[in-house]
Design a protein around this motif. Structure first.
Motif, PDB file in Angstrom:
ATOM      1  N   LEU A  72      47.802  95.214 126.167  1.00  0.00           N
ATOM      2  CA  LEU A  72      46.443  94.684 126.213  1.00  0.00           C
ATOM      3  C   LEU A  72      46.058  94.016 124.895  1.00  0.00           C
ATOM      4  O   LEU A  72      45.386  92.981 124.883  1.00  0.00           O
ATOM      5  N   THR A 114      38.430 100.134 130.708  1.00  0.00           N
ATOM      6  CA  THR A 114      39.868 100.324 130.907  1.00  0.00           C
ATOM      7  C   THR A 114      40.262 101.772 130.662  1.00  0.00           C
ATOM      8  O   THR A 114      39.613 102.484 129.882  1.00  0.00           O
ATOM      9  N   GLU A 394      44.440 104.706 136.890  1.00  0.00           N
ATOM     10  CA  GLU A 394      43.062 104.613 136.412  1.00  0.00           C
ATOM     11  C   GLU A 394      42.143 105.178 137.487  1.00  0.00           C
ATOM     12  O   GLU A 394      42.548 105.345 138.641  1.00  0.00           O
TER      13      GLU A 394
END
Length: 474
Positions: A72, A114, A394
């Motif tokens: 990321l 995130t 997630e």
């Protein structure tokens, strides 16, 4: 200007917004929030624990091994991976390490929503006692606080293992490894933890890959088997698997471009294997032989009892230039759509109901849960559905997984949470998210009158202990 807001952890994070359901979820979470961690699949180097290392700097501990974060930062902030210390072992000055950490803090606002930010919030707050919100202005302050902490005895690898309340930790190991670090731990009377190796033979099962012959010769050398024939290759695998079992291994791990398991006639397998050793096999025949080899790994699992985890459909090293510059496993892998029902049928036809065989298929393609994986687990005794991981570990994906798989497979034919991490300090954070999501899911079932609270409390406890222990034979 420094953001005046402190770094906080909401005690109700990830729990349902509805007050009635949230109250139920709180009660469920309270029974498992501090329960020991069972981590049956991960990538923490066993050497860290065998040598009880202290970590050189915050970047080496928190960023370098965490390709989830590095990918990321590479995307969001234009970070070059060597700034993060990638690959592991890259030499850096203290100033470079500090600058790498600042890249994370500078990107903090962009990471909102995130799992990476959730993990780091938990790590900073709970492991290091940080209460300052990361930013460009606070980066040095946070770095210095962590750097001071990790040079104290309470932050050595073994101290962190105990502090994290880890009951079982699995590593990932090459078939030719001597497992020396695992033996050091097993023979150390002062060590009371449990760290188990995992047999990872992928590279040795790809006949068309460059270097296959050299890998195979090494396998033969270490195993003492004659690998000039395919039958000898299987015997070498059998011996190495037995060595891993004797050193505490409970599973093998397999990742290939597809999940195919179709067998070849024995004579054809020998011909293709000879071509592979000669370096003349093409990719199509290499795939056919590889599928046959994976099928044989299942056959061997029926003999030695190793649980077989299978996570196909990853385009490895998608960014060729990055692979050439930094090597594999740095974050440049991308999921692909896949199919499992037909691909696994030859394997399951042979071994799907074999007593003692366990197969844990894991996917990054969420469409497979209700259409393929849950129905497979709902029929074959051997199949346990692997939980969301990697690109889909997630909160929303975890809740979707439970909704998609429970009706067909039950909660008891799943793997338990798999953290799949090289970033040691993120293990408690990852398991915390899973426990909160499972509490939220069970709370909804209770609120809707589908499950009684007494049963939900039992299931909640089983999800963090009995279920992963059953699936992975722990």
């Amino acid at each position: 200007m420094t953001d005046p807001r402190p770094l906080t952890l909401d005690p109700d994070r990830l729990l349902p917004a509805d007050p009635t359901t949230r109250a139920i979820a709180r009660e469920l979470l309270a029974t498992v929030e501090k329960a020991p961690i069972v981590s049956p699949h991960g990538h923490v180097p066993p050497e860290w624990l065998a040598q009880d290392i202290t970590f050189a700097d915050p970047t080496s501990l928190l960023l370098t091994p965490d390709h989830y974060t590095n990918r990321l930062l590479h995307s969001l902030a234009g970070v070059e991976l060597e700034e993060m210390g990638v690959p592991v072992g890259t030499e850096r000055t203290p100033e470079q390490s500090r600058r790498a950490f600042s890249r994370l803090c500078e990107s903090w606002d962009k990471l909102a929503g995130t799992p990476v930010r959730s993990w780091f919030t938990h790590e900073l707050h709970e492991v290091f006692g940080i209460r300052v919100r990361p930013s460009a202005e606070t980066s040095d302050e946070i770095y210095d606080a962590i750097d001071a902490a990790i040079h104290t005895p309470g932050f050595s690898a073994r101290s962190l293992y105990e502090r994290f309340n880890i009951a079982v930790l699995a590593t990932t190991d090459d078939p030719c490894s001597d497992l020396a670090s695992h033996r050091v731990l097993a023979e150390d009377p002062t060590w009371t933890g449990r760290v188990v190796p995992t047999f990872r033979p992928d590279a040795y099962l790809e006949p068309a890959r460059p270097g296959f012959r050299a890998l195979t010769e090494r396998l033969g050398e270490v195993s003492g088997a004659d690998v000039s024939t395919y039958a000898g290759h299987v015997e070498a695998m059998r011996r190495r698997r037995a060595f891993f079992v004797s050193n505490g291994a409970v599973s093998s791990d397999h990742s290939h471009r597809d999940a195919g398991t179709e067998r070849l006639p024995d004579a054809e397998a020998e011909v293709l294997y000879a071509r592979a050793l000669a370096g003349t096999i093409d990719s199509g025949d290499g795939d056919r032989l590889r599928r046959h080899m994976v099928n044989d790994q299942a056959r061997l699992a029926c003999e030695d009892g190793l649980v077989m985890t299978l996570h196909p459909a990853v385009y490895r090293n998608h960014d060729t230039r990055t692979f050439e510059r930094y090597g594999a496993d740095v974050g440049g892998d991308i999921p692909m759509a896949t199919e499992l029902t037909r691909a696994l049928q030859p394997l399951l036809e042979a071994y799907g109901n074999h007593e003692g065989f366990h197969l844990i298929p894991i996917t990054m393609d969420e469409t497979l849960y209700s259409r393929e994986l849950a129905p497979l687990a709902g029929w074959y005794r051997s199949v346990y559905v692997g939980v969301p991981w990697w690109f889909i570990d997630e909160p929303d994906a975890i809740l979707r997984f439970r909704a998609a798989s429970t009706g067909y497979a039950t909660l008891y034919k799943t793997s338990g949470f798999i953290d799949d991490t090289r970033a040691f300090c993120s293990i408690p954070a990852r398991h915390d998210i899973a426990r909160r999501c499972d509490s939220a899911f069970l709370a909804r079932l209770v609120a809707e009158g589908r499950v009684e609270m007494e049963d939900a409390l039992r299931i909640s406890a089983d999800l963090v202990d009995a279920i992963p222990r059953e699936a992975f034979k722990l």
